[in-house]
Write a protein that holds these residues in place. Structure first.
Motif, PDB file in Angstrom:
ATOM      1  N   ASP A  90       0.615  -0.965   0.175  1.00 28.28           N
ATOM      2  CA  ASP A  90      -0.250   0.307   0.256  1.00 28.28           C
ATOM      3  C   ASP A  90       1.054   1.479  -0.086  1.00 28.28           C
ATOM      4  O   ASP A  90       0.037   2.676  -0.305  1.00 28.28           O
ATOM      5  CB  ASP A  90      -1.499  -0.263   0.836  1.00 28.28           C
ATOM      6  N   THR A  91       1.896   0.912   0.066  1.00 27.67           N
ATOM      7  CA  THR A  91       3.511   2.452  -0.272  1.00 27.67           C
ATOM      8  C   THR A  91       3.089   3.370  -0.729  1.00 27.67           C
ATOM      9  O   THR A  91       2.795   2.221  -2.011  1.00 27.67           O
ATOM     10  CB  THR A  91       4.463   1.403   0.157  1.00 27.67           C
ATOM     11  N   ALA A  92       2.516   4.505  -1.482  1.00 26.18           N
ATOM     12  CA  ALA A  92       2.380   4.919  -2.788  1.00 26.18           C
ATOM     13  C   ALA A  92       1.987   6.620  -1.741  1.00 26.18           C
ATOM     14  O   ALA A  92       1.860   7.076  -0.767  1.00 26.18           O
ATOM     15  CB  ALA A  92       1.417   4.211  -3.414  1.00 26.18           C
ATOM     16  N   VAL A  93       2.350   7.460  -2.703  1.00 29.46           N
ATOM     17  CA  VAL A  93       1.653   8.404  -2.570  1.00 29.46           C
ATOM     18  C   VAL A  93       0.311   8.979  -3.049  1.00 29.46           C
ATOM     19  O   VAL A  93      -0.127   8.071  -3.926  1.00 29.46           O
ATOM     20  CB  VAL A  93       2.862   9.474  -3.227  1.00 29.46           C
ATOM     21  N   TYR A  94      -0.781   8.902  -2.195  1.00 32.18           N
ATOM     22  CA  TYR A  94      -2.237   9.047  -2.183  1.00 32.18           C
ATOM     23  C   TYR A  94      -2.171  10.164  -2.560  1.00 32.18           C
ATOM     24  O   TYR A  94      -2.003  11.353  -2.300  1.00 32.18           O
ATOM     25  CB  TYR A  94      -2.758   8.440  -1.070  1.00 32.18           C
ATOM     26  N   PRO A 102     -18.388   9.802  -9.779  1.00 32.11           N
ATOM     27  CA  PRO A 102     -17.167   8.680  -9.079  1.00 32.11           C
ATOM     28  C   PRO A 102     -17.433   7.685 -10.021  1.00 32.11           C
ATOM     29  O   PRO A 102     -18.316   7.472 -10.901  1.00 32.11           O
ATOM     30  CB  PRO A 102     -18.189   8.576  -8.233  1.00 32.11           C
ATOM     31  N   GLY A 103     -15.739   7.059 -10.185  1.00 31.90           N
ATOM     32  CA  GLY A 103     -15.760   6.370 -10.919  1.00 31.90           C
ATOM     33  C   GLY A 103     -14.663   6.369 -11.234  1.00 31.90           C
ATOM     34  O   GLY A 103     -13.405   6.639  -9.710  1.00 31.90           O
ATOM     35  N   ASN A 104     -13.794   4.517 -11.679  1.00 25.72           N
ATOM     36  CA  ASN A 104     -11.893   4.680 -11.915  1.00 25.72           C
ATOM     37  C   ASN A 104     -11.248   4.781 -12.629  1.00 25.72           C
ATOM     38  O   ASN A 104     -10.065   4.486 -12.645  1.00 25.72           O
ATOM     39  CB  ASN A 104     -12.091   2.804 -11.687  1.00 25.72           C
ATOM     40  N   ARG A 105     -11.442   6.141 -13.319  1.00 25.68           N
ATOM     41  CA  ARG A 105     -10.749   6.341 -14.063  1.00 25.68           C
ATOM     42  C   ARG A 105     -10.274   7.611 -13.679  1.00 25.68           C
ATOM     43  O   ARG A 105     -10.177   8.177 -13.674  1.00 25.68           O
ATOM     44  CB  ARG A 105     -10.945   6.259 -15.542  1.00 25.68           C
ATOM     45  N   ARG A 106      -8.418   7.513 -13.785  1.00 25.59           N
ATOM     46  CA  ARG A 106      -8.090   9.322 -13.821  1.00 25.59           C
ATOM     47  C   ARG A 106      -8.902  10.244 -14.482  1.00 25.59           C
ATOM     48  O   ARG A 106      -9.120  11.115 -13.945  1.00 25.59           O
ATOM     49  CB  ARG A 106      -6.491   9.646 -13.781  1.00 25.59           C
ATOM     50  N   SER A 107      -8.904  10.059 -15.887  1.00 31.46           N
ATOM     51  CA  SER A 107      -9.883  11.021 -17.319  1.00 31.46           C
ATOM     52  C   SER A 107     -11.355  11.573 -16.504  1.00 31.46           C
ATOM     53  O   SER A 107     -11.807  12.860 -16.859  1.00 31.46           O
ATOM     54  CB  SER A 107     -10.089  10.437 -18.034  1.00 31.46           C
ATOM     55  N   MET A 108     -11.764  10.690 -15.564  1.00 36.33           N
ATOM     56  CA  MET A 108     -13.542  11.201 -14.930  1.00 36.33           C
ATOM     57  C   MET A 108     -12.813  12.127 -13.699  1.00 36.33           C
ATOM     58  O   MET A 108     -14.093  12.577 -13.270  1.00 36.33           O
ATOM     59  CB  MET A 108     -13.485   9.661 -14.313  1.00 36.33           C
ATOM     60  N   TYR A 109     -11.512  12.681 -13.550  1.00 37.01           N
ATOM     61  CA  TYR A 109     -11.610  13.866 -12.031  1.00 37.01           C
ATOM     62  C   TYR A 109     -10.731  14.982 -13.009  1.00 37.01           C
ATOM     63  O   TYR A 109      -9.954  14.530 -14.044  1.00 37.01           O
ATOM     64  CB  TYR A 109     -11.112  13.722 -11.216  1.00 37.01           C
ATOM     65  N   ASP A 110     -11.259  16.119 -13.110  1.00 37.36           N
ATOM     66  CA  ASP A 110     -10.469  17.495 -13.169  1.00 37.36           C
ATOM     67  C   ASP A 110     -10.003  17.915 -11.905  1.00 37.36           C
ATOM     68  O   ASP A 110      -9.327  19.178 -13.004  1.00 37.36           O
ATOM     69  CB  ASP A 110     -12.356  17.978 -13.632  1.00 37.36           C
ATOM     70  N   TYR A 111     -10.386  17.790 -11.314  1.00 38.52           N
ATOM     71  CA  TYR A 111      -9.137  18.386  -9.831  1.00 38.52           C
ATOM     72  C   TYR A 111      -8.162  17.234  -9.212  1.00 38.52           C
ATOM     73  O   TYR A 111      -9.103  16.020  -9.197  1.00 38.52           O
ATOM     74  CB  TYR A 111      -9.876  18.509  -9.351  1.00 38.52           C
ATOM     75  N   TRP A 112      -6.669  17.775  -8.896  1.00 38.09           N
ATOM     76  CA  TRP A 112      -6.166  17.450  -7.936  1.00 38.09           C
ATOM     77  C   TRP A 112      -5.623  17.525  -6.649  1.00 38.09           C
ATOM     78  O   TRP A 112      -5.200  18.753  -7.260  1.00 38.09           O
ATOM     79  CB  TRP A 112      -5.499  15.964  -9.122  1.00 38.09           C
ATOM     80  N   GLY A 113      -5.210  17.174  -6.050  1.00 40.97           N
ATOM     81  CA  GLY A 113      -4.493  17.628  -4.814  1.00 40.97           C
ATOM     82  C   GLY A 113      -3.058  17.292  -5.083  1.00 40.97           C
ATOM     83  O   GLY A 113      -2.876  16.361  -6.157  1.00 40.97           O
ATOM     84  N   GLN A 114      -2.220  17.709  -4.670  1.00 40.97           N
ATOM     85  CA  GLN A 114      -0.898  17.218  -4.168  1.00 40.97           C
ATOM     86  C   GLN A 114      -0.426  16.137  -3.451  1.00 40.97           C
ATOM     87  O   GLN A 114       0.891  15.633  -4.603  1.00 40.97           O
ATOM     88  CB  GLN A 114      -0.227  18.908  -3.555  1.00 40.97           C
ATOM     89  N   GLY A 115      -0.770  15.393  -2.985  1.00 40.59           N
ATOM     90  CA  GLY A 115      -0.840  14.166  -2.556  1.00 40.59           C
ATOM     91  C   GLY A 115       0.193  13.777  -1.101  1.00 40.59           C
ATOM     92  O   GLY A 115       0.326  15.114  -0.762  1.00 40.59           O
ATOM     93  N   THR A 116       0.011  13.218  -0.697  1.00 41.41           N
ATOM     94  CA  THR A 116       0.431  12.845   0.657  1.00 41.41           C
ATOM     95  C   THR A 116       0.918  11.085   0.437  1.00 41.41           C
ATOM     96  O   THR A 116      -0.053  10.487   0.197  1.00 41.41           O
ATOM     97  CB  THR A 116      -0.731  13.061   1.585  1.00 41.41           C
ATOM     98  N   GLN A 117       2.196  11.750   1.038  1.00 34.36           N
ATOM     99  CA  GLN A 117       2.861  10.118   0.846  1.00 34.36           C
ATOM    100  C   GLN A 117       2.864   8.843   2.899  1.00 34.36           C
ATOM    101  O   GLN A 117       2.332   9.368   3.343  1.00 34.36           O
ATOM    102  CB  GLN A 117       4.681   9.975   1.257  1.00 34.36           C
ATOM    103  N   VAL A 118       2.364   7.787   2.177  1.00 33.37           N
ATOM    104  CA  VAL A 118       1.877   6.692   3.024  1.00 33.37           C
ATOM    105  C   VAL A 118       2.855   5.962   2.336  1.00 33.37           C
ATOM    106  O   VAL A 118       3.007   5.332   1.308  1.00 33.37           O
ATOM    107  CB  VAL A 118       0.385   6.173   2.283  1.00 33.37           C
ATOM    108  N   THR A 119       3.680   5.301   3.819  1.00 36.07           N
ATOM    109  CA  THR A 119       4.910   4.500   4.189  1.00 36.07           C
ATOM    110  C   THR A 119       4.269   3.448   4.788  1.00 36.07           C
ATOM    111  O   THR A 119       4.333   3.557   6.096  1.00 36.07           O
ATOM    112  CB  THR A 119       6.400   4.600   4.333  1.00 36.07           C
ATOM    113  N   VAL A 120       4.299   2.059   4.184  1.00 34.07           N
ATOM    114  CA  VAL A 120       3.984   0.918   5.499  1.00 34.07           C
ATOM    115  C   VAL A 120       5.382  -0.159   5.708  1.00 34.07           C
ATOM    116  O   VAL A 120       5.859  -0.495   4.363  1.00 34.07           O
ATOM    117  CB  VAL A 120       2.988  -0.067   4.654  1.00 34.07           C
ATOM    118  N   SER A 121       5.608  -0.394   6.481  1.00 30.02           N
ATOM    119  CA  SER A 121       6.290  -0.911   6.950  1.00 30.02           C
ATOM    120  C   SER A 121       6.742  -2.385   6.783  1.00 30.02           C
ATOM    121  O   SER A 121       5.726  -2.369   8.297  1.00 30.02           O
ATOM    122  CB  SER A 121       7.856  -0.225   7.647  1.00 30.02           C
ATOM    123  N   SER A 122       7.744  -3.268   6.625  1.00 30.89           N
ATOM    124  CA  SER A 122       7.137  -4.530   6.623  1.00 30.89           C
ATOM    125  C   SER A 122       7.774  -5.352   8.154  1.00 30.89           C
ATOM    126  O   SER A 122       8.530  -4.623   8.720  1.00 30.89           O
ATOM    127  CB  SER A 122       7.589  -5.639   5.746  1.00 30.89           C
TER     128      SER A 122
END
Length: 122
Positions: A90-94, A102-122
């Motif tokens: 699940d480690t990624a920038v969210y 609502p949908g699962n394609r990036r093209s369906m969205y007009d506005y985006w945030g800058q993202g927040t990092q999530v890091t999951v350690s094992s």
């Protein structure tokens, strides 16, 4: 224009939980469906979850179904992503995103945030 600001990311151990928030400003928040996407290093941005304008319908990628919950509070202009039972994969920038449907394609969205990092350690 809609401005989106994510928060709540961080470092967590596998099996742990995080709650991401995305605060919106600008146009009327309840006019937009919201989505969460994520992008791991070297990979394309992928869909995670989406929610309809007033929150009656939610959608999830198979990879997060049963572990992640998307919700929204239109009075606070905020969408959330509760992430439980986190895995190293699940480690990624969210990123949160706003669009007309609502949908699962990036093209369906007009506005985006800058993202927040999530890091999951094992």
């Amino acid at each position: 224009q809609v401005q989106l600001v994510e928060s709540g990311g961080g470092l967590v151990q596998a099996g742990g939980s995080l709650r991401l928030s995305c605060a919106a400003s600008g146009r009327t928040f309840s006019n937009y469906a919201m989505g969460w996407f994520r992008q791991a290093p070297g990979k394309e941005r992928e869909f995670g979850a989406a929610i309809s304008k007033i929150g009656l319908s939610t959608y999830y990628a198979e990879s997060v179904k049963g572990r992640f919950t998307i919700s929204r509070d239109n009075a606070k202009n905020t969408v959330y992503l509760q992430m439980n039972s986190l895995k190293p994969e699940d480690t990624a920038v969210y990123y949160c995103a706003a669009g007309p449907l609502p949908g699962n394609r990036r093209s369906m969205y007009d506005y985006w945030g800058q993202g927040t990092q999530v890091t999951v350690s094992s």
